[in-house]
Design a protein around this motif. Structure first.
Motif, PDB file in Angstrom:
ATOM      1  N   SER A   1       0.861  -1.071   0.097  1.00  0.00           N
ATOM      2  CA  SER A   1       0.050  -0.026  -0.044  1.00  0.00           C
ATOM      3  C   SER A   1       0.794   1.219  -0.059  1.00  0.00           C
ATOM      4  N   TYR A   2       0.605   2.111  -0.777  1.00  0.00           N
ATOM      5  CA  TYR A   2       1.415   3.276  -1.003  1.00  0.00           C
ATOM      6  C   TYR A   2       0.632   4.653  -0.911  1.00  0.00           C
ATOM      7  N   GLY A   3       1.484   5.728  -0.367  1.00  0.00           N
ATOM      8  CA  GLY A   3       0.967   7.162  -0.249  1.00  0.00           C
ATOM      9  C   GLY A   3       1.105   7.823  -1.606  1.00  0.00           C
ATOM     10  N   LEU A   4       1.968   7.546  -2.295  1.00  0.00           N
ATOM     11  CA  LEU A   4       2.259   7.925  -3.687  1.00  0.00           C
ATOM     12  C   LEU A   4       2.632   7.058  -4.812  1.00  0.00           C
ATOM     13  N   ILE A   5       2.045   6.945  -5.789  1.00  0.00           N
ATOM     14  CA  ILE A   5       2.418   5.889  -7.010  1.00  0.00           C
ATOM     15  C   ILE A   5       2.873   6.903  -7.974  1.00  0.00           C
ATOM     16  N   VAL A   6       4.019   6.612  -8.737  1.00  0.00           N
ATOM     17  CA  VAL A   6       4.626   7.701  -9.667  1.00  0.00           C
ATOM     18  C   VAL A   6       4.841   6.617 -10.676  1.00  0.00           C
ATOM     19  N   SER A   7       4.777   7.024 -12.074  1.00  0.00           N
ATOM     20  CA  SER A   7       5.238   6.424 -13.046  1.00  0.00           C
ATOM     21  C   SER A   7       5.633   7.163 -14.332  1.00  0.00           C
ATOM     22  N   ASN A   8       6.564   6.990 -15.192  1.00  0.00           N
ATOM     23  CA  ASN A   8       7.150   7.231 -16.398  1.00  0.00           C
ATOM     24  C   ASN A   8       7.116   6.109 -17.247  1.00  0.00           C
ATOM     25  N   PRO A   9       5.746   5.633 -17.596  1.00  0.00           N
ATOM     26  CA  PRO A   9       5.886   4.559 -18.431  1.00  0.00           C
ATOM     27  C   PRO A   9       6.020   4.552 -19.953  1.00  0.00           C
ATOM     28  N   PRO A  10       6.384   3.478 -20.742  1.00  0.00           N
ATOM     29  CA  PRO A  10       6.365   3.798 -22.204  1.00  0.00           C
ATOM     30  C   PRO A  10       5.090   4.369 -22.599  1.00  0.00           C
ATOM     31  N   TYR A  11       5.244   5.502 -23.331  1.00  0.00           N
ATOM     32  CA  TYR A  11       3.915   5.967 -24.103  1.00  0.00           C
ATOM     33  C   TYR A  11       4.169   6.459 -25.538  1.00  0.00           C
TER      34      TYR A  11
ATOM     35  N   ILE B   1       3.001  11.639 -19.118  1.00  0.00           N
ATOM     36  CA  ILE B   1       2.117  11.200 -20.124  1.00  0.00           C
ATOM     37  C   ILE B   1       2.429  11.711 -21.756  1.00  0.00           C
ATOM     38  N   ASN B   2       2.097  11.047 -22.635  1.00  0.00           N
ATOM     39  CA  ASN B   2       1.988  11.518 -24.067  1.00  0.00           C
ATOM     40  C   ASN B   2       1.221  12.717 -24.162  1.00  0.00           C
ATOM     41  N   GLU B   3       1.646  13.701 -24.592  1.00  0.00           N
ATOM     42  CA  GLU B   3       0.816  15.124 -24.633  1.00  0.00           C
ATOM     43  C   GLU B   3      -0.074  14.916 -25.531  1.00  0.00           C
ATOM     44  N   SER B   4      -0.231  14.191 -26.646  1.00  0.00           N
ATOM     45  CA  SER B   4      -1.266  13.976 -27.767  1.00  0.00           C
ATOM     46  C   SER B   4      -2.139  13.019 -27.094  1.00  0.00           C
ATOM     47  N   LEU B   5      -2.119  12.225 -25.953  1.00  0.00           N
ATOM     48  CA  LEU B   5      -2.993  11.473 -25.485  1.00  0.00           C
ATOM     49  C   LEU B   5      -3.797  11.946 -23.894  1.00  0.00           C
ATOM     50  N   ALA B   6      -3.405  13.169 -23.580  1.00  0.00           N
ATOM     51  CA  ALA B   6      -3.818  13.918 -22.264  1.00  0.00           C
ATOM     52  C   ALA B   6      -5.241  13.703 -22.107  1.00  0.00           C
ATOM     53  N   GLU B   7      -6.099  13.765 -23.047  1.00  0.00           N
ATOM     54  CA  GLU B   7      -7.511  13.722 -22.583  1.00  0.00           C
ATOM     55  C   GLU B   7      -7.883  12.414 -22.380  1.00  0.00           C
ATOM     56  N   GLU B   8      -7.276  11.685 -23.345  1.00  0.00           N
ATOM     57  CA  GLU B   8      -7.846  10.180 -23.049  1.00  0.00           C
ATOM     58  C   GLU B   8      -7.278   9.555 -21.866  1.00  0.00           C
TER      59      GLU B   8
ATOM     60  N   HIS C   1      -1.190  18.684 -15.920  1.00  0.00           N
ATOM     61  CA  HIS C   1       0.020  19.813 -15.879  1.00  0.00           C
ATOM     62  C   HIS C   1       0.648  19.823 -16.883  1.00  0.00           C
ATOM     63  N   ILE C   2       1.102  21.208 -17.237  1.00  0.00           N
ATOM     64  CA  ILE C   2       1.682  21.788 -18.476  1.00  0.00           C
ATOM     65  C   ILE C   2       3.350  21.783 -18.367  1.00  0.00           C
ATOM     66  N   ASP C   3       4.227  21.251 -18.830  1.00  0.00           N
ATOM     67  CA  ASP C   3       5.422  21.529 -18.640  1.00  0.00           C
ATOM     68  C   ASP C   3       6.289  22.943 -19.055  1.00  0.00           C
ATOM     69  N   PHE C   4       7.473  22.896 -19.056  1.00  0.00           N
ATOM     70  CA  PHE C   4       8.114  23.960 -19.447  1.00  0.00           C
ATOM     71  C   PHE C   4       8.017  24.358 -20.900  1.00  0.00           C
ATOM     72  N   ARG C   5       7.755  23.404 -21.506  1.00  0.00           N
ATOM     73  CA  ARG C   5       7.783  23.674 -22.891  1.00  0.00           C
ATOM     74  C   ARG C   5       6.568  23.950 -23.585  1.00  0.00           C
ATOM     75  N   GLY C   6       5.508  24.167 -22.544  1.00  0.00           N
ATOM     76  CA  GLY C   6       3.725  24.217 -22.695  1.00  0.00           C
ATOM     77  C   GLY C   6       3.128  23.366 -23.307  1.00  0.00           C
ATOM     78  N   LYS C   7       3.713  21.756 -22.885  1.00  0.00           N
ATOM     79  CA  LYS C   7       2.948  20.746 -23.211  1.00  0.00           C
ATOM     80  C   LYS C   7       2.372  19.815 -22.305  1.00  0.00           C
ATOM     81  N   ALA C   8       1.348  19.167 -22.557  1.00  0.00           N
ATOM     82  CA  ALA C   8       0.677  18.652 -21.219  1.00  0.00           C
ATOM     83  C   ALA C   8       1.512  17.355 -21.117  1.00  0.00           C
ATOM     84  N   ARG C   9       1.965  17.319 -19.714  1.00  0.00           N
ATOM     85  CA  ARG C   9       3.150  16.510 -19.550  1.00  0.00           C
ATOM     86  C   ARG C   9       2.927  15.490 -18.461  1.00  0.00           C
ATOM     87  N   TRP C  10       2.123  15.807 -17.478  1.00  0.00           N
ATOM     88  CA  TRP C  10       1.873  14.879 -16.404  1.00  0.00           C
ATOM     89  C   TRP C  10       0.458  14.916 -15.695  1.00  0.00           C
ATOM     90  N   ILE C  11      -0.057  14.139 -15.118  1.00  0.00           N
ATOM     91  CA  ILE C  11      -1.134  14.060 -14.379  1.00  0.00           C
ATOM     92  C   ILE C  11      -1.087  13.541 -12.915  1.00  0.00           C
TER      93      ILE C  11
END
Ligand code: GLN
Length: 293
Positions: free
Chosen positions: A189-199, A253-260, A275-285
């Motif tokens: 059981s975890y307080g924070l789950i984080v991931s940068n999976p293949p996308y 996330i993949n910025e082109s799949l943010a909505e999905e 959340h939007i990254d410093f390049r202005g791209k949707a980058r994490w949720i």
């Protein structure tokens, strides 16, 4: 070996930099080549930027000149500067990289910095789980920021786990590494789950740079075009089963799949924020199990 064999006009710093620009600007752009120059002088001679700026007329010895020669050859073959130098600075941690692990990206660093700013109390009380850890950069940076939290990191690649273990050791932090497939689930059981999976979708290959395609492990990057959210489905189900009530999930996330990706989380009872990254791209949720957290 004398300088003529190395194509450098001399072993003067000014000439080394000039040749780098001559041979690489067309491929990378002059700003990036200047940055490579700074990184190489720092890595090979321990010089910082100011020292480099004020030492243009100095010379380097033959063995160092040879290293610049090979670095230049490597850069011409699109070998990533991070592989030439062998490491990346990530949130103040020195992360060794190899072709077995994805080179940590500045966007990921920004996500981790945001986690450190945002979740202090929450993660202090629960464990941290990093899925698809690769070089271990996320897990190691979080353990450094939250030394009392127990950190577990999972990856399917034995070679990645090996690199991540060495990185944890050299950064003096303890992370519990597990070799396993995220698609098979996890324990605890975890307080924070984080991931940068293949996308990255296979169809996005054509827009990618050769330094990424030829040197980052495909296993860490690509997902099939017909199922690009396969890891996010697995991660969502892990979050449903293993996230403490007050816990948070954070995924790159993949910025082109943010909505999905947001929709997938929402459909499974989580409350996502994009959340939007410093390049202005949707980058994490970031997502929680209760609203307003
Ligand atoms: N952002 C990475 C890239 O440059 C992809 C990382 C990932 O697939 N998790 O392509």
């Amino acid at each position: 070996m004398n300088t003529r064999n190395l194509r450098f006009r001399s072993n003067r710093v000014r000439d080394i930099l000039a040749l780098m620009h001559e041979e690489l600007d067309g491929m990378y752009g002059s700003g990036e080549v200047s940055a490579f120059g700074e990184m190489l002088f720092e890595a090979f001679l321990g010089w910082d930027r100011v020292r480099l700026l004020t030492s243009r007329e100095q010379t380097v010895d033959q063995s160092d000149l040879l290293r610049f020669h090979w670095a230049l050859e490597d850069l011409k073959r699109h070998r990533p500067i991070q592989h030439i130098i062998g490491h990346v600075d990530f949130c103040g941690c020195r992360i060794e990289v190899s072709p077995d692990v994805l080179i940590p990206r500045p966007e990921t660093e920004e996500m981790v910095e945001w986690i450190v700013k945002s979740y202090e109390l929450r993660v202090m009380s629960g464990g941290i789980l990093d899925l698809c850890t690769g070089s271990g950069c996320i897990a190691i940076a979080l353990k450094k920021a939250f030394p009392t939290a127990e950190v577990t990191a999972v990856d399917i690649s034995p070679a990645a786990i090996e690199t991540a273990r060495l990185n944890a050791e050299s950064n003096g932090v303890e992370v519990h590494f597990v070799e396993g497939d995220v698609l098979d689930g996890v324990n605890g059981s975890y307080g924070l789950i984080v991931s940068n999976p293949p996308y990255v979708m296979e169809k996005e290959r054509s827009q990618m740079q050769p330094n990424v395609l030829d040197y980052d492990p495909a296993l860490a990057l690509f997902v099939p075009d017909d199922d690009p959210l396969r890891f996010y489905r697995a991660i969502t189900s892990i979050a449903q089963q293993h996230l403490a009530t007050e816990g948070a999930l954070v995924v790159e996330i993949n910025e082109s799949l943010a909505e999905e990706t947001c929709a997938l989380l929402r459909d499974n009872g989580l409350y996502p924020t994009l959340h939007i990254d410093f390049r202005g791209k949707a980058r994490w949720i970031s997502a929680t199990q209760t609203i307003n957290r």
